[in-house]
Design a protein around this motif. Structure first.
Motif, PDB file in Angstrom:
ATOM      1  N   HIS A   6       0.866  -1.179   0.000  1.00  0.00           N
ATOM      2  CA  HIS A   6       0.000   0.000   0.000  1.00  0.00           C
ATOM      3  C   HIS A   6       0.901   1.227   0.000  1.00  0.00           C
ATOM      4  CE1 HIS A   6      -2.910   3.022   1.187  1.00  0.00           C
ATOM      5  NE2 HIS A   6      -3.893   2.145   1.030  1.00  0.00           N
ATOM      6  N   ASN A  58       0.613   4.414   0.729  1.00  0.00           N
ATOM      7  CA  ASN A  58       0.658   5.271   1.924  1.00  0.00           C
ATOM      8  C   ASN A  58      -0.639   5.135   2.711  1.00  0.00           C
ATOM      9  OD1 ASN A  58       1.130   7.112   3.932  1.00  0.00           O
ATOM     10  ND2 ASN A  58       1.638   8.804   2.582  1.00  0.00           N
ATOM     11  N   SER A  76       1.360  -0.530   5.564  1.00  0.00           N
ATOM     12  CA  SER A  76       1.563  -0.675   4.123  1.00  0.00           C
ATOM     13  C   SER A  76       1.505  -2.142   3.717  1.00  0.00           C
ATOM     14  CB  SER A  76       2.909  -0.071   3.707  1.00  0.00           C
ATOM     15  OG  SER A  76       2.838   1.331   3.644  1.00  0.00           O
TER      16      SER A  76
END
Length: 358
Positions: free
Chosen positions: A9, A11, A25
């Motif tokens: 991910h 952020n 993340s």
């Protein structure tokens, strides 16, 4: 030639909390795991430090929140070499924490500054390009983002950390220093934990206690402390310009908290029925108003830092008082909803949307 990238991910939105943001993340790389996040990261708190100047606000969540969710272990096969160990871990679906001195890396926003030994997450490699994929702080002009490092650079810089900084940074061993793997526990539950959410809200009403170097507040009363702090500052208490950096980070962190609460409420609203939605909408409106007030705090903060005009400190104090009142109303509403769901789970669609009370 091989290449592999694990999902990540970009952020999660807690970039002022590096330990959490890295791990989120990983967790949030799969959208089906996101409900777990909404049972956590509920409160902000102030815990004093010796000779604390500007109040330091942080998320209450303890670092062991990932127990049973993520398994973190030092890489134990470094005898084969750093790069083979990293590639082997990624091939097994494990992420890797690596510590580097970011002042030595041109991609870093802190290049050629003071030494900064900080972690990053390795999530991919490419043997053809001879590059490693990392997620790191303060790179390529961003506060948090992806970067590629050549194999040779990563080997050289890791060796530098071991040779020059291992002893000074050994205290971070349980944070992943110098090289550790992270894997998702096979039996981990990624459902919304309403019990965790309820008890977080319940303990999020600790009024500011102590003075000067002995201050503690938890939950929405943090805003009351901030209102009082800025009211005193407006009457002549000096705020050292050297504190402006921390000041701006704290405001950013508090905005992250409001956005996280709004995401939590949006998720719950999506899985709620009519009566539940009405109560969640009230909570959402209150937190949205709190967020708008905090955005005004940010503007007034920057104005004061440019002009040193105390009227901006008075305005900030008033905004924090409003935020306190908004959250003071929102928290009991959300707790009441959670109690209703607990008392009559059969009538709740939130309780039927894959959530858990475990």
């Amino acid at each position: 030639m091989k290449a592999k990238q694990l999902p990540i991910h970009a952020n999660p939105g807690l970039e002022t909390e590096c330990y959490h943001n890295f791990r989120l993340s990983i967790v949030m790389a799969d959208p089906s795991r996101i409900p777990w996040c909404y049972g956590h990261y509920v409160n902000l708190q102030i815990v004093s430090k010796e000779k604390m100047m500007f109040p330091f606000v942080r998320f209450e969540e303890h670092l062991d929140v990932y127990a049973g969710l993520l398994r973190e272990e030092p890489l134990d096969n470094l005898s084969v070499g750093m790069l083979p160990a990293i590639r082997d871990a990624i091939d097994q679906g494990h992420y890797v924490i690596i510590y580097l001195n970011w002042s030595r890396l041109p991609c870093s926003n802190l290049y050629r500054g003071a030494d900064l030994i900080h972690d990053a997450i390795l999530y991919g490699y490419d043997d053809e390009e001879k590059q490693l994929d990392l997620l790191a702080f303060e790179v390529n002009g961003k506060s948090y983002g992806t970067v590629r490092l050549p194999y040779a650079t990563c080997e050289e810089e890791f060796a530098h950390v071991i040779e020059e900084h291992k002893h000074a940074n050994k205290w971070f061993a349980y944070y992943g220093f110098p090289l550790s793997s992270i894997e998702l526990e096979s039996a981990a539950s990624f459902m919304l934990d309403k019990r965790s959410l309820y008890f977080s809200l319940e303990r999020g009403n600790i009024q500011p206690r102590g003075e000067k170097d002995d201050v503690f507040a938890n939950g929405y009363p943090v805003n009351a402390y901030m209102a009082d702090y800025f009211a005193k500052a407006a009457k002549g208490q000096h705020i050292d310009p050297r504190e402006y950096g921390i000041w701006n980070i704290v405001v950013t962190k508090m905005l992250q908290h409001k956005r996280w609460m709004l995401r939590r409420l949006a998720y719950m609203w999506e899985h709620a029925n009519g009566d539940e939605r009405r109560m969640l909408a009230k909570c959402r409106d209150l937190y949205e108003q709190a967020k708008q007030q905090l955005m005004r705090v940010r503007v007034q903060s920057l104005l004061y830092q440019k002009t040193a005009d105390a009227k901006h400190l008075t305005a900030i104090s008033e905004h924090f008082h409003v935020i306190y009142e908004k959250e003071k109303r929102a928290v009991p509403l959300l707790m009441e909803l959670l109690i209703d769901i607990r008392m009559d789970p059969r009538s709740s669609t939130i309780g039927k949307a894959g959530d858990t009370d475990e």
